[in-house]
Design an enzyme around this catalytic site. Structure first.
Site, PDB file in Angstrom:
ATOM      1  N   HIS A  12       0.880  -1.174   0.000  1.00  0.00           N
ATOM      2  CA  HIS A  12       0.000   0.000   0.000  1.00  0.00           C
ATOM      3  C   HIS A  12       0.915   1.220   0.000  1.00  0.00           C
ATOM      4  O   HIS A  12       1.995   1.189   0.602  1.00  0.00           O
ATOM      5  CB  HIS A  12      -0.829   0.131   1.273  1.00  0.00           C
ATOM      6  CG  HIS A  12      -1.726  -1.021   1.623  1.00  0.00           C
ATOM      7  ND1 HIS A  12      -1.290  -2.140   2.284  1.00  0.00           N
ATOM      8  CD2 HIS A  12      -3.063  -1.186   1.446  1.00  0.00           C
ATOM      9  CE1 HIS A  12      -2.316  -2.954   2.487  1.00  0.00           C
ATOM     10  NE2 HIS A  12      -3.396  -2.409   1.992  1.00  0.00           N
ATOM     11  N   ASP A  39       2.302   1.966   3.358  1.00  0.00           N
ATOM     12  CA  ASP A  39       3.278   1.028   3.959  1.00  0.00           C
ATOM     13  C   ASP A  39       4.688   1.505   3.679  1.00  0.00           C
ATOM     14  O   ASP A  39       5.573   1.374   4.515  1.00  0.00           O
ATOM     15  CB  ASP A  39       3.207  -0.371   3.322  1.00  0.00           C
ATOM     16  CG  ASP A  39       1.841  -0.992   3.356  1.00  0.00           C
ATOM     17  OD1 ASP A  39       1.069  -0.645   4.251  1.00  0.00           O
ATOM     18  OD2 ASP A  39       1.568  -1.832   2.474  1.00  0.00           O
TER      19      ASP A  39
HETATM   20  C1  XLS Z   1      -7.270  -6.797   4.711  1.00  0.00           C
HETATM   21  C2  XLS Z   1      -6.831  -7.052   3.356  1.00  0.00           C
HETATM   22  C3  XLS Z   1      -5.671  -6.193   2.925  1.00  0.00           C
HETATM   23  C4  XLS Z   1      -5.546  -6.213   1.437  1.00  0.00           C
HETATM   24  C5  XLS Z   1      -4.800  -5.079   0.864  1.00  0.00           C
HETATM   25  O1  XLS Z   1      -8.004  -7.547   5.314  1.00  0.00           O
HETATM   26  O2  XLS Z   1      -6.542  -8.401   3.190  1.00  0.00           O
HETATM   27  O3  XLS Z   1      -4.514  -6.607   3.554  1.00  0.00           O
HETATM   28  O4  XLS Z   1      -4.986  -7.399   0.985  1.00  0.00           O
HETATM   29  O5  XLS Z   1      -5.421  -3.870   1.121  1.00  0.00           O
END
Ligand code: XLS
Ligand code: NI
Ligand code: NI
Length: 437
Positions: free
Chosen positions: A100, A103
């Protein structure tokens, strides 16, 4: 400088190896059904859990030991973390990563500064990719952590928040393109509702669709050709997430004319939260040409939330690979470890154990699935089970020739349907157990 000085590159040592820091099944160059394991599995390390996870939970702060962290969310720390990430991913021999925007780089005092931070980190990520050959499986934007997203992003009741989210995704798309990302993911974040008393459900769905159309239009404009993916999840953080499962997402995409631009990124823990198996969700999506990528993890059926654990269950990984092999591969998608080590596993080496286990579970599952397919045990059974559809009345129905009148004529003449044959579930389960080795 090394951040994992005690760990050398993880190697394949074969099924009998007792070395916990070696692969026992993942042999990247081993060929299965005409492709190498590396090509089949397309593993990705996720940035959020692996490099930003601290082990905090509602009952206490993070306790993960990460000697490289300086305790800040500064740009300097973000740049240093790129080196940590790429050393880790290289040592594991994983070909992809996912992130993201938030991140990899910190939020600034306004959008312009936030974007500047992201540009600085993206430049370093690009150089690290070029140096190591590691590629970006997908990018995404975090539209859920900042308090501005309290009511959601594109489904917020506050139009300014939609606008902010649009600007943020615009930037995330540009960065994903710049880094050669092969896909772009939308996970719903806080797109959903807690209570209908304060919610205009239809209006929020319309806004979500508008937002995704804007993303499609902008991708075309800048020449981003990666696959768009939606990641279904039924609950958490909101009570009712709009992208609740594969069927709901497919219906939404078709309703709003988005289905040709999107596929699904399906996560094991989200499938089970939705009251389905991963096998069901993958089979549903694959049947309609919508299976685009996988978030490889598992939940804990004794708990009811998204625990995002590393996959270890061979039945599940074999089922996943049966579906993937059945559709001749995962395409531009991959197996992204959207998984985090337990809070109690707080040392850096645990990150290696976790990924090694997950990679081995999928490599092993791939071999099991290929063996099942080679013997044709399931395909032959299913084909025979539907044999009445291959000729006669079945073929007439499938080809569209039959009507209620022709069916009545047929059955009046025949008097009663041919007798049914056993589904043999237990026999098939016993057969599958023979391959679990
Ligand atoms: C959250 C999601 C997230 C997505 C990416 O539950 O799995 O981690 O994979 O935004
Ligand atoms: Ni999850
Ligand atoms: Ni996920």
């Amino acid at each position: 400088m090394s951040f994992f000085p005690e760990i050398s590159k993880i190697k394949y040592e074969g099924a009998d190896s007792k070395n916990p820091l070696a692969f026992r099944h993942y042999n990247p160059d081993e060929v299965v059904e005409g492709k190498t394991m590396k090509e089949h599995l397309r593993f990705a390390v996720c940035y959020w859990h692996t490099f930003r996870g601290t082990g905090s939970d509602p009952f206490g702060p993070g306790c993960a030991v990460r000697p490289w962290e300086d305790g800040t969310d500064s740009l300097e720390m973000a740049l240093k973390r790129v080196d940590v990430a790429f050393e880790f991913i290289e040592k594991l021999d994983v070909p992809f990563y996912c992130f993201h925007d938030r991140d990899v780089s910190p939020e600034g005092k306004n959008l312009a500064e936030t974007n500047k931070n992201l540009d600085a980190v993206a430049a370093k990520l690009k150089a690290a990719q070029a140096r190591t050959g590691i590629k970006l499986l997908w990018g995404t934007a975090n539209l859920f952590s900042n308090p501005r997203f309290v009511h959601g992003a594109s489904t917020s009741c506050n139009a300014d928040v939609f606008a902010y989210a649009g600007a943020q995704v615009k930037k995330a798309l540009e960065v994903t393109k710049e880094l050669g990302g092969e896909n772009y993911v939308f996970w719903g974040g806080r797109e959903g509702y807690m209570n209908l008393l304060n919610t205009n459900l239809r209006r929020e769905f319309d806004h979500l669709a508008k937002f995704l159309h804007m993303a499609v239009d902008y991708a075309k404009k800048i020449g981003f050709t990666g696959q768009f993916l939606i990641e279904p999840k039924p609950k958490e953080p909101t009570t009712h997430q709009y992208d609740s499962d594969c069927a709901a997402c497919t219906a939404f995409l078709k309703t709003y004319d988005l289905d040709k631009y999107f596929k699904l990124n399906i996560e094991t823990n989200h499938a089970t939260l939705a009251g389905h198996t991963m096998y069901h969700e993958l089979t549903y999506a694959s049947s309609y040409g919508m299976l685009g990528s996988i978030d490889a993890n598992r939940g804990d059926l004794l708990l009811g939330w998204d625990t995002d654990q590393f996959p270890t269950n061979l039945y599940e990984t074999a089922q996943v690979m049966l579906v993937v092999l059945g559709q001749k591969g995962i395409g531009s998608g991959g197996l992204n470890f959207d998984a985090k080590v337990r809070r109690e596993s707080f040392e850096p080496v645990d990150l290696f154990h976790a990924h090694i286990g997950g990679m081995d579970a999928f490599a092993h599952g791939l071999k099991i699935a290929a063996a099942i397919r080679k013997d044709g045990v399931l395909n032959d059974f299913v084909k025979t089970r539907y044999a009445t559809w291959d000729t006669g009345v079945g073929a007439e129905i499938e080809s569209g020739k039959a009507t209620f009148e022709t069916l009545e004529k047929y059955m009046l003449a025949k008097g009663e349907a041919d007798k049914n044959v056993s589904g043999r579930q237990e026999m098939l389960e016993n057969i599958i157990n023979r391959y679990m080795k």
